[in-house]
Each structure stands twice: as structure tokens, then as C-alpha cells.
Write an enzyme that holds these catalytic residues in place. Structure first.
Site, PDB file in Angstrom:
ATOM      1  N   ASP A   1       0.838  -1.199   0.000  1.00 58.36           N
ATOM      2  CA  ASP A   1       0.000   0.000   0.000  1.00 58.36           C
ATOM      3  C   ASP A   1       0.871   1.246   0.000  1.00 58.36           C
ATOM      4  OD1 ASP A   1      -2.557  -1.063  -0.045  1.00 58.36           O
ATOM      5  OD2 ASP A   1      -2.641  -1.316   2.131  1.00 58.36           O
TER       6      ASP A   1
ATOM      7  N   GLN B   1      -0.779   6.641  -6.398  1.00 61.78           N
ATOM      8  CA  GLN B   1      -1.926   7.505  -6.093  1.00 61.78           C
ATOM      9  C   GLN B   1      -2.026   8.610  -7.139  1.00 61.78           C
ATOM     10  OE1 GLN B   1      -0.058   8.325  -2.364  1.00 61.78           O
ATOM     11  NE2 GLN B   1      -1.642   7.257  -1.188  1.00 61.78           N
TER      12      GLN B   1
ATOM     13  N   ARG C   1      -1.353  -1.141  -8.788  1.00 59.84           N
ATOM     14  CA  ARG C   1      -2.683  -0.661  -8.414  1.00 59.84           C
ATOM     15  C   ARG C   1      -2.700   0.866  -8.534  1.00 59.84           C
ATOM     16  NH1 ARG C   1      -3.796  -1.497  -2.452  1.00 59.84           N
ATOM     17  NH2 ARG C   1      -4.151  -3.681  -3.030  1.00 59.84           N
TER      18      ARG C   1
ATOM     19  N   LYS D   1      -6.956   6.803  -6.322  1.00 60.23           N
ATOM     20  CA  LYS D   1      -6.973   8.263  -6.329  1.00 60.23           C
ATOM     21  C   LYS D   1      -6.082   8.837  -5.232  1.00 60.23           C
ATOM     22  CE  LYS D   1     -11.428   9.078  -8.556  1.00 60.23           C
ATOM     23  NZ  LYS D   1     -12.739   9.777  -8.484  1.00 60.23           N
ATOM     24  N   GLY D   2      -6.084   8.227  -4.048  1.00 60.29           N
ATOM     25  CA  GLY D   2      -5.302   8.731  -2.930  1.00 60.29           C
ATOM     26  C   GLY D   2      -6.192   9.291  -1.843  1.00 60.29           C
ATOM     27  N   ALA D   3      -5.861   8.994  -0.586  1.00 59.89           N
ATOM     28  CA  ALA D   3      -6.744   9.370   0.519  1.00 59.89           C
ATOM     29  C   ALA D   3      -5.985   9.967   1.697  1.00 59.89           C
ATOM     30  CB  ALA D   3      -7.528   8.146   0.978  1.00 59.89           C
TER      31      ALA D   3
ATOM     32  N   THR E   1     -11.093   1.926  -8.383  1.00 65.17           N
ATOM     33  CA  THR E   1     -12.013   3.058  -8.444  1.00 65.17           C
ATOM     34  C   THR E   1     -13.441   2.557  -8.352  1.00 65.17           C
ATOM     35  OG1 THR E   1     -12.741   4.983  -9.728  1.00 65.17           O
ATOM     36  CG2 THR E   1     -12.098   3.028 -10.972  1.00 65.17           C
ATOM     37  N   HIS E   2     -14.317   3.425  -7.823  1.00 63.80           N
ATOM     38  CA  HIS E   2     -15.753   3.147  -7.800  1.00 63.80           C
ATOM     39  C   HIS E   2     -16.496   4.099  -8.731  1.00 63.80           C
ATOM     40  CE1 HIS E   2     -14.079   2.206  -3.756  1.00 63.80           C
ATOM     41  NE2 HIS E   2     -14.662   1.045  -4.006  1.00 63.80           N
TER      42      HIS E   2
ATOM     43  N   ARG F   1     -11.979   6.404   4.230  1.00 55.12           N
ATOM     44  CA  ARG F   1     -13.008   5.945   3.299  1.00 55.12           C
ATOM     45  C   ARG F   1     -14.132   6.976   3.200  1.00 55.12           C
ATOM     46  NH1 ARG F   1      -9.344   3.188   3.325  1.00 55.12           N
ATOM     47  NH2 ARG F   1      -8.896   4.781   1.767  1.00 55.12           N
TER      48      ARG F   1
END
Length: 308
Positions: A134, A163, A184, A187-189, A226-227, A289
Site C-alpha cells: 500500500d 496515487q 494498483r 486516487k489517494g486518501a 475506483t468506484h 473511506r
């Protein structure tokens, strides 16, 4: 503004205590987190695999402050992978690992995290599966990529994460789009200054598309996390354009987010891997999230207020 507030809350001890002690918060968390134990997450994994989905398992925990804690988390991954091997899941269930959980922030942390990650990768190989590293805060990108490079000398199937909100994301993708490279794209959080990251949604989305184009045209194995319906549609178009077969890339989505879409893509012949976290350290994960998808905030707050 809401996203920034949620990311700030992810680091706030006061807010954390309120959320963790709210009477019904754990029931809400179960929408996004498989449980606290390996048995919990393996039950969820078995169900998802039975539904035709792939899985990546994350043992929650980061920012480890003691070497003994890093060793304990490493041992937890080794035990988890032993059970994955016993279940015969193979590559249908891999693991995702945060290097900060393995000691990256400690004195001589890069060496320690590399050593512990090697142990996890060796256990994954014995289980006939893989590990993905990750990506975390922007200050750890260079260290994480160095560790990735070292690991891939012995474990070339170790997955990378890039990201899209980082301004150098397209450059990173170009460097990693080589034969056998699992990447992977998300977007990045995490919070990051304007100098290193895009902050507007449109700018991040455009960066994501640019990165997708690089990865889908490259020789590696893209894992598109992605969603967003628009980005999923663009991914499908890029697969056709670049003549990628359904097993030449995969979609990735979070456990508890858009499960109907996960099943829809699977029914269409796509590969969908679900990111399934477990463990007691769920607070920071949950807040990120919510920051990624503010529509979840209303659901969460309503659930906290409900007594049903």
C-alpha cells in the site's frame, strides 16, 4: 472542505474516542471492515471468492512506534497466509501491506520494513499468492518505491500502488509499466500540499485517466482501484483500445462499497478484486473511506444516531 475535515479527524485523538465509543459505531464499521480477527476476514474472503470475486486482505494498523509491534504485525500476516494456503485460495486471495505497520517510521525503519516485508512475501509465495505494498502519506513515497525495488529482485510479483492525486503519478506509472509489474492505481486518501498533489476532484480524475492510459498501454498488469462509473467506463474502453483480454487487468473496489457494481462487472467477465480490511485499528481506515466518498458520511451519521 468536508474531505479535508475528515482527513484531519483521522488524526484526531478526541474525535477518534467519540467515534470508537459511540454505542452503534461498530455495527456501522462492519459495512466496511470484515471484523477484528483472521477468522472473521477469512469467512468474508470465502464468501466473496464463492461469488466469483478476487480479494486482497489488509490487516489494519499503521504508524507503528515500536519494533516489537512491527514484528507482531509481520507474524500476524504470516499466520494469515498460512490459513490462506490451507484454504487453497491461491492468487484469488492476496494481501495488502502498509510498510509503516512493518516499522518504516522507526529508527533504521526502511531496513526494518524491508526485512519484515520479505518475511510476508516469503509466506505469500508459500501460499501461492502475492503481496501488494500500500502507498501511504506522500512523505513515504520514495522510501516505499525503494523497498518495492528491493523486494522485486526476489519477489517480482510484489504489487505497487500509485496515487493519482500526486503530481508525479503519471511519471511513476510510466516507470512501473513493464512486463510482469503489478500496479494498483487509486486516487489517494491522504492530505498533501498543493506542491506535490492535485487537490481538486476534476484535476485528480484527469490525472487518473492519464495514468490509466499509461498503464493500459504498457506491458504490466494494471489494477484499477475506483468506484467512479465514468472511470470504470473509460477503463473498459482502454482495454478494448489496447487489446487487453479480461485477464490482462483487474478492477479493484473496497469492501462494502458498490457491491452490486462488483457483481455486475464480474458477470460481464471482468476480474474484480475486493479490498477487505480487518483488525481493531479501524478508525483511521474508516475516516479515509468517508473522505474518499463523502456520500458515505450521511449513511454513517444516520447509523450512529439510530437505535435499530
Amino acid at each position: 472542505m468536508l474531505r479535508q475535515a475528515l482527513l484531519a479527524a483521522s488524526r484526531s485523538g478526541g474525535v477518534r474516542r467519540i467515534v470508537e465509543t459511540a454505542p452503534y459505531s461498530r455495527n456501522v464499521v462492519r459495512r466496511f471492515v470484515a471484523g477484528e480477527t483472521a477468522a472473521d476476514v477469512l469467512t468474508t474472503t470465502d464468501r466473496l471468492i464463492s461469488d466469483g470475486l478476487l480479494v486482497t486482505i489488509d490487516h489494519l494498523g499503521e504508524d507503528t512506534v515500536e519494533a516489537v509491534q512491527a514484528k507482531a504485525i509481520t507474524a500476524e500476516y504470516e499466520r494469515l497466509l498460512e490459513r490462506v494456503a490451507e484454504a487453497g485460495y491461491g492468487p484469488r486471495a492476496e494481501v495488502s501491506v502498509k510498510l509503516t505497520a512493518l516499522g518504516q517510521l522507526l529508527d533504521d525503519g526502511e531496513r526494518m520494513a524491508l526485512e519484515n516485508a520479505r518475511r510476508v512475501c516469503a509466506a505469500a509465495r508459500q501460499a501461492n499468492t502475492t503481496v501488494t505494498l500500500d502507498m501511504e502519506d506522500h512523505t513515504r513515497v520514495d522510501s516505499t518505491l525503494r523497498i518495492l525495488k528491493e523486494l522485486r529482485q526476489d519477489f517480482p510479483d510484489t504489487g505497487a500502488v500509485i496515487q493519482a492525486y500526486l503530481r508525479r503519478a503519471e511519471e511513476y506509472c510510466a516507470d512501473l509499466a513493464y512486463e510482469g509489474s503489478r500496479v494498483r492505481l487509486c486516487k489517494g486518501a491522504y492530505n498533501a500540499p498543493d506542491s506535490v498533489a492535485f487537490t481538486g476532484k476534476d484535476a485528480v480524475d484527469k490525472s487518473y485517466v492519464r495514468c490509466m492510459r499509461v498503464l493500459m498501454a504498457g506491458r504490466g498488469y494494471p489494477m484499477l482501484a475506483t468506484h467512479d462509473p465514468r472511470l470504470i467506463e473509460i477503463a473498459g474502453a482502454l482495454a478494448v483500445l489496447n487489446e487487453r483480454s479480461p485477464d490482462g487487468f483487474e478492477y479493484q473496489m473496497l469492501y462494502g462499497i458498490r457491491p452490486n457494481e462488483q457483481r455486475r462487472l464480474t458477470e460481464l467477465g471482468g476480474q474484480v478484486r475486493v479490498y477487505v480490511p480487518y483488525g481493531r485499528e479501524w478508525y483511521g481506515y474508516l475516516m479515509r473511506r468517508l473522505a474518499e466518498r463523502p456520500a458515505n458520511v450521511g449513511f454513517f451519521l444516520r447509523s450512529l444516531a439510530s437505535k435499530s
